[in-house]
Scaffold this motif. Structure first.
Motif, PDB file in Angstrom:
ATOM      1  N   ALA A   1       0.827  -1.110   0.059  1.00 45.82           N
ATOM      2  CA  ALA A   1       0.003  -0.083   0.093  1.00 45.82           C
ATOM      3  C   ALA A   1       0.826   1.213   0.057  1.00 45.82           C
ATOM      4  CB  ALA A   1      -0.892  -0.005   1.272  1.00 45.82           C
ATOM      5  N   ARG A   2       0.290   2.206  -0.585  1.00 43.27           N
ATOM      6  CA  ARG A   2       1.205   3.400  -0.642  1.00 43.27           C
ATOM      7  C   ARG A   2       0.566   4.586  -0.137  1.00 43.27           C
ATOM      8  NH1 ARG A   2       2.481   1.787  -5.685  1.00 43.27           N
ATOM      9  NH2 ARG A   2       4.173  -0.006  -5.485  1.00 43.27           N
ATOM     10  N   PHE A   3       1.265   5.569   0.294  1.00 39.72           N
ATOM     11  CA  PHE A   3       0.364   6.779   0.919  1.00 39.72           C
ATOM     12  C   PHE A   3       1.344   7.914   0.612  1.00 39.72           C
ATOM     13  CE2 PHE A   3       2.248   7.837   4.921  1.00 39.72           C
ATOM     14  CZ  PHE A   3       2.512   6.614   5.632  1.00 39.72           C
ATOM     15  N   ILE A   4       0.769   9.098   0.169  1.00 43.24           N
ATOM     16  CA  ILE A   4       1.792  10.236   0.270  1.00 43.24           C
ATOM     17  C   ILE A   4       1.331  11.372   1.562  1.00 43.24           C
ATOM     18  CG2 ILE A   4       2.033  10.035  -2.214  1.00 43.24           C
ATOM     19  CD1 ILE A   4      -0.082  11.980  -2.870  1.00 43.24           C
ATOM     20  N   THR A   5       2.347  11.886   1.948  1.00 43.50           N
ATOM     21  CA  THR A   5       2.305  12.691   2.946  1.00 43.50           C
ATOM     22  C   THR A   5       3.382  14.096   2.920  1.00 43.50           C
ATOM     23  OG1 THR A   5       2.629  12.816   5.457  1.00 43.50           O
ATOM     24  CG2 THR A   5       4.110  11.156   4.128  1.00 43.50           C
ATOM     25  N   LYS A   6       2.775  15.036   3.359  1.00 46.49           N
ATOM     26  CA  LYS A   6       3.437  16.202   3.423  1.00 46.49           C
ATOM     27  C   LYS A   6       4.597  16.351   4.499  1.00 46.49           C
ATOM     28  CE  LYS A   6      -0.183  19.037   0.900  1.00 46.49           C
ATOM     29  NZ  LYS A   6      -1.106  19.984   1.043  1.00 46.49           N
ATOM     30  N   GLN A   7       4.654  15.586   5.664  1.00 49.42           N
ATOM     31  CA  GLN A   7       5.490  15.534   6.497  1.00 49.42           C
ATOM     32  C   GLN A   7       6.821  14.960   6.234  1.00 49.42           C
ATOM     33  OE1 GLN A   7       3.736  16.440   9.430  1.00 49.42           O
ATOM     34  NE2 GLN A   7       1.951  16.645   7.955  1.00 49.42           N
TER      35      GLN A   7
ATOM     36  N   PRO B   1      11.512  17.912  -0.071  1.00 52.63           N
ATOM     37  CA  PRO B   1      11.701  17.630   1.268  1.00 52.63           C
ATOM     38  C   PRO B   1      10.243  17.750   2.188  1.00 52.63           C
ATOM     39  CG  PRO B   1      13.268  19.173   0.546  1.00 52.63           C
ATOM     40  CD  PRO B   1      12.399  18.654  -0.635  1.00 52.63           C
ATOM     41  N   SER B   2       9.332  18.158   1.352  1.00 57.08           N
ATOM     42  CA  SER B   2       7.886  18.285   2.119  1.00 57.08           C
ATOM     43  C   SER B   2       6.905  17.221   1.514  1.00 57.08           C
ATOM     44  CB  SER B   2       7.380  19.744   2.063  1.00 57.08           C
ATOM     45  OG  SER B   2       7.005  20.063   0.723  1.00 57.08           O
ATOM     46  N   PHE B   3       7.438  16.441   0.624  1.00 59.68           N
ATOM     47  CA  PHE B   3       6.384  15.416  -0.104  1.00 59.68           C
ATOM     48  C   PHE B   3       7.296  13.986   0.069  1.00 59.68           C
ATOM     49  CE2 PHE B   3       3.316  14.380  -2.898  1.00 59.68           C
ATOM     50  CZ  PHE B   3       3.809  13.550  -3.946  1.00 59.68           C
ATOM     51  N   HIS B   4       6.554  13.173   0.604  1.00 63.88           N
ATOM     52  CA  HIS B   4       7.089  11.887   0.875  1.00 63.88           C
ATOM     53  C   HIS B   4       6.033  10.967   0.218  1.00 63.88           C
ATOM     54  CE1 HIS B   4       9.858  14.382   3.455  1.00 63.88           C
ATOM     55  NE2 HIS B   4      10.774  13.056   3.061  1.00 63.88           N
ATOM     56  N   VAL B   5       6.737   9.785  -0.168  1.00 67.03           N
ATOM     57  CA  VAL B   5       5.673   8.643  -0.482  1.00 67.03           C
ATOM     58  C   VAL B   5       6.334   7.543   0.508  1.00 67.03           C
ATOM     59  CG1 VAL B   5       5.443   6.799  -2.161  1.00 67.03           C
ATOM     60  CG2 VAL B   5       5.809   9.293  -2.870  1.00 67.03           C
TER      61      VAL B   5
ATOM     62  N   LEU C   1      -2.194   6.674  11.248  1.00 71.26           N
ATOM     63  CA  LEU C   1      -1.556   7.750  10.279  1.00 71.26           C
ATOM     64  C   LEU C   1      -2.450   8.730   9.539  1.00 71.26           C
ATOM     65  CD1 LEU C   1       0.611   4.927   8.423  1.00 71.26           C
ATOM     66  CD2 LEU C   1       1.286   6.559  10.117  1.00 71.26           C
ATOM     67  N   LYS C   2      -3.766   8.644   9.971  1.00 72.30           N
ATOM     68  CA  LYS C   2      -4.915   9.573   9.332  1.00 72.30           C
ATOM     69  C   LYS C   2      -4.429  11.053   9.467  1.00 72.30           C
ATOM     70  CE  LYS C   2      -8.810   9.865  11.380  1.00 72.30           C
ATOM     71  NZ  LYS C   2     -10.043  10.324  11.742  1.00 72.30           N
ATOM     72  N   ASP C   3      -3.789  11.465  10.430  1.00 67.75           N
ATOM     73  CA  ASP C   3      -3.314  12.833  10.546  1.00 67.75           C
ATOM     74  C   ASP C   3      -2.400  13.365   9.656  1.00 67.75           C
ATOM     75  OD1 ASP C   3      -3.233  12.546  14.179  1.00 67.75           O
ATOM     76  OD2 ASP C   3      -5.114  12.549  12.464  1.00 67.75           O
ATOM     77  N   ILE C   4      -1.558  12.228   9.263  1.00 70.25           N
ATOM     78  CA  ILE C   4      -0.329  12.729   8.274  1.00 70.25           C
ATOM     79  C   ILE C   4      -0.276  12.323   6.701  1.00 70.25           C
ATOM     80  CG2 ILE C   4       1.375  12.757  10.466  1.00 70.25           C
ATOM     81  CD1 ILE C   4       2.674  10.147   8.564  1.00 70.25           C
ATOM     82  N   VAL C   5      -1.295  11.381   6.825  1.00 67.03           N
ATOM     83  CA  VAL C   5      -1.550  11.042   5.478  1.00 67.03           C
ATOM     84  C   VAL C   5      -2.383  12.024   4.495  1.00 67.03           C
ATOM     85  CG1 VAL C   5      -2.742   9.117   3.954  1.00 67.03           C
ATOM     86  CG2 VAL C   5      -1.222   8.424   5.977  1.00 67.03           C
ATOM     87  N   TRP C   6      -1.753  12.135   3.320  1.00 70.16           N
ATOM     88  CA  TRP C   6      -2.597  13.230   2.446  1.00 70.16           C
ATOM     89  C   TRP C   6      -3.445  12.531   1.562  1.00 70.16           C
ATOM     90  CZ3 TRP C   6       0.387  16.458  -1.829  1.00 70.16           C
ATOM     91  CH2 TRP C   6      -0.576  17.281  -2.275  1.00 70.16           C
TER      92      TRP C   6
ATOM     93  N   GLN D   1     -10.710   5.077  -1.778  1.00 71.91           N
ATOM     94  CA  GLN D   1     -11.482   5.794  -2.435  1.00 71.91           C
ATOM     95  C   GLN D   1     -11.547   7.107  -1.512  1.00 71.91           C
ATOM     96  OE1 GLN D   1     -13.162   5.557  -5.235  1.00 71.91           O
ATOM     97  NE2 GLN D   1     -11.993   3.703  -5.339  1.00 71.91           N
ATOM     98  N   GLN D   2     -11.425   7.110  -0.317  1.00 76.30           N
ATOM     99  CA  GLN D   2     -11.426   8.309   0.573  1.00 76.30           C
ATOM    100  C   GLN D   2     -10.117   8.640   0.813  1.00 76.30           C
ATOM    101  OE1 GLN D   2     -12.659   5.495   3.454  1.00 76.30           O
ATOM    102  NE2 GLN D   2     -14.658   6.473   3.789  1.00 76.30           N
ATOM    103  N   THR D   3      -9.607   9.736  -0.238  1.00 69.38           N
ATOM    104  CA  THR D   3      -8.159  10.138  -0.398  1.00 69.38           C
ATOM    105  C   THR D   3      -8.140  11.682  -0.090  1.00 69.38           C
ATOM    106  OG1 THR D   3      -8.681  10.396  -2.757  1.00 69.38           O
ATOM    107  CG2 THR D   3      -7.634   8.372  -2.258  1.00 69.38           C
TER     108      THR D   3
END
Lengths: 213, 204
Positions: free
Chosen positions: B94-100, B152-156, B181-186, B192-194
Motif C-alpha cells: 500500500a502506498r501513501f503520500i504525505t507532506k510531513q 523535502p515536504s513530499f514523501h511517498v 496515520l490519518k493525521d499525516i496521510v494526504w 476511495q477516501q483520499t
C-alpha cells in the motif's frame, strides 16, 4: 477424417521459423517455441487470427480488455514496429528480447527512452512527463496539486536536463539512467529466463521433435 | 555449502532476519561461515543489530524519488502481467503520500508500533520495520514502511508485509496503521477516501 493423412500439420497462423528468430535474439529455439505458446494464448483470446490486437494485449496485461491506458498504448506501439495495428509473432519475440536479462543495457536504455518519448520527437519533453504523471496519479487515485507536480518536475529536470532546454535528449537520458539504475528495472523480465518451464506444453508441439520422428 | 564441513551443524535460517545494513557486516559472514554457527549466535547478532540501528533513527536518509520513479510506481509499465495469472495491482503493498518530514513520519510510525505492541527498527536506507512481539498464524508479523523523498515536504511511503500471515498484515494495516496515520496521510493509493477532508470513520 477423409482420405488425407491427418497428421499433416496445418501451418499455425502467426508462426515464424523459430530457428531464425532464435538466431536474431537472445532466446534459444526451445525458448522461442515456449514464447509461441504464450503468443498463441494471447493472440487467440479475442480473435483467433495469429495476431495480437490492442484489446488482446490489454487483456493479457491487465486481465481486462477494456482497460486502456497511456502506457499500454505506448508499449503496444513500440511492439508494433511495422505500425500495422497488430503484433505478429516476430514482433513479439523481437520486442520481448529487449526485456531479456541478457539483452544489452544500451537496448534497454533506448527502448525506455522511446517509451517515455510519447510523441516520438526524439526528446522527452517536460510536458510529456507532466502528462504521464498526471495520467498515472489519476489512475492511482493519488491527488496532487499542480504546483506540487511542478516542483517534482523541476527537481527531476534539474537533474536530468543538463543543458536546461526543457527536454531530455538521448544522451542526457543515458546519463540520467546510469545514475538512477532503478529506472531500468521494468526493462528486465526475469520470467524470460525460465520461459521453457513456465510454458512446458511446447514439448508436445516442438517442431524439432517432429523432425526427429 | 557443498563442502561437508559447512553442513555440520548448519541450520537453515528461516525466521531470523538481519537488518539490511548489516548484511555486509563482517560479523555476519564470520558467523555464518563457521560450521559451529548456531541460531543462538544469529539471535545475538540480530539483537545487537537491532539495538544499533534503533539508536540511529535520526540518521534516516530516505531514498530520493524523481518524476520517473513516481510514474513507475503505478506498475502500469510492468509487462510481468503477461506471465502472471493474478491481476496486477492486487498486491499486499500500500502506498501513501504525505507532506510531513521524514522524522515526523518515523515518529508517527513509532506511535503505531507502541500502540500495537510492535518492535520498531529504523534502517538507514529509509525503511522502518515493525515486528509484532507475539507470534501470529505464520510466525511474527513484520511490516516494512519504506520512505521515499520526492521533495523535502513530499514523501511517498510504501507499506508492505515483510513476514507473517497476509490476513493479519491486512488487518494491522487497515485497523492499526491507517487510523493512526490519518493525521499525516494526504492520500492513500487506491483508496476511495483520499482527500484531507475525508470523514472516514475507522473506529478502533
Amino acid at each position: 477424417m477423409g482420405c488425407f493423412n491427418s497428421t499433416v500439420r496445418k501451418p499455425v497462423p502467426g508462426h515464424e521459423n523459430p530457428t531464425i528468430l532464435a538466431s536474431q535474439t537472445a532466446f534459444s529455439v526451445s525458448e522461442v517455441e515456449a514464447l509461441f505458446e504464450l503468443f498463441k494464448s494471447i493472440s487467440s483470446s479475442v480473435i483467433d487470427d495469429g495476431l495480437i490486437n490492442k484489446e488482446e494485449f490489454q487483456l493479457a496485461l491487465f486481465k481486462n480488455r477494456k482497460k486502456e491506458n497511456l502506457f499500454a498504448n505506448r508499449i503496444f506501439d513500440l511492439f508494433d514496429v511495422k505500425q500495422k495495428g497488430v503484433i505478429d509473432f516476430g514482433d513479439f519475440v523481437r520486442a520481448l528480447n529487449v526485456f531479456h536479462p541478457n539483452a544489452p543495457q544500451e537496448d534497454k536504455i533506448s527502448f525506455c527512452f522511446k517509451l517515455y518519448d510519447m510523441d516520438g520527437t526524439g526528446f522527452i519533453e517536460r510536458q510529456e512527463v507532466k502528462q504521464m504523471l498526471i495520467a498515472l496519479l489519476c489512475e492511482s487515485e493519488l491527488k496532487l496539486a499542480d504546483d506540487t507536480i511542478e516542483i517534482i518536475l523541476d527537481k527531476t529536470f534539474s537533474e536530468a536536463d543538463v543543458d536546461q532546454d526543457g527536454k531530455i535528449d538521448k544522451s542526457e537520458w543515458h546519463n540520467f539512467v546510469t545514475k538512477n539504475p532503478s529506472l531500468l528495472k521494468i526493462m528486465t523480465l526475469p520470467y524470460l529466463r525460465d520461459i521453457t518451464t513456465t510454458f512446458p506444453s511446447f514439448v508436445f508441439n516442438s517442431e524439432v521433435e517432429e523432425i526427429a520422428t | 555449502m557443498e563442502n561437508p564441513w559447512f553442513q555440520k551443524g548448519f541450520k537453515k535460517i528461516e525466521t531470523h532476519y538481519i537488518p539490511r545494513s548489516f548484511h555486509d557486516s563482517e560479523d555476519v559472514f564470520k558467523s555464518i561461515d563457521s560450521p559451529k554457527c548456531s541460531c543462538n549466535d544469529l539471535n545475538a547478532l540480530e539483537e545487537r543489530a537491532i539495538a544499533k540501528s534503533s539508536s540511529n533513527s535520526s540518521s534516516l536518509k530516505p531514498t530520493s524519488m524523481n518524476a520517473f520513479d513516481i510514474i513507475l510506481l503505478s506498475q502500469e509499465f510492468n509487462l510481468s502481467g503477461l506471465f502472471e495469472n493474478n491481476v496486477p495491482g492486487t498486491k499486499s503493498e500500500a502506498r501513501f503520500i504525505t507532506k510531513q518530514s521524514t522524522s515526523e513520519i518515523v515518529s508517527k510510525l513509532q506511535e503505531v508500533a507502541s500502540t500495537e505492541q510492535f518492535q520498531i527498527t529504523t534502517l538507514p536506507d529509509g525503511t522502518v520495520r515493525m515486528q509484532a512481539c507475539k507470534e501470529g498464524r505464520k510466525g511474527q508479523l513484520a511490516i516494512d514502511a519504506e520512505i521515499f523523498e520526492v521533495t523535502p515536504s513530499f514523501h511517498v511511503v510504501e507499506v508492505k508485509k515483510f513476514a507473517g500471515d497476509t490476513m493479519e498484515y491486512e488487518r494491522f494495516r487497515d485497523q492499526g496503521l491507517k487510523p493512526t496515520l490519518k493525521d499525516i496521510v494526504w492520500s492513500w493509493q487506491g483508496d476511495q477516501q483520499t482527500t484531507e477532508t475525508s470523514t472516514s470513520n475507522h473506529s478502533r
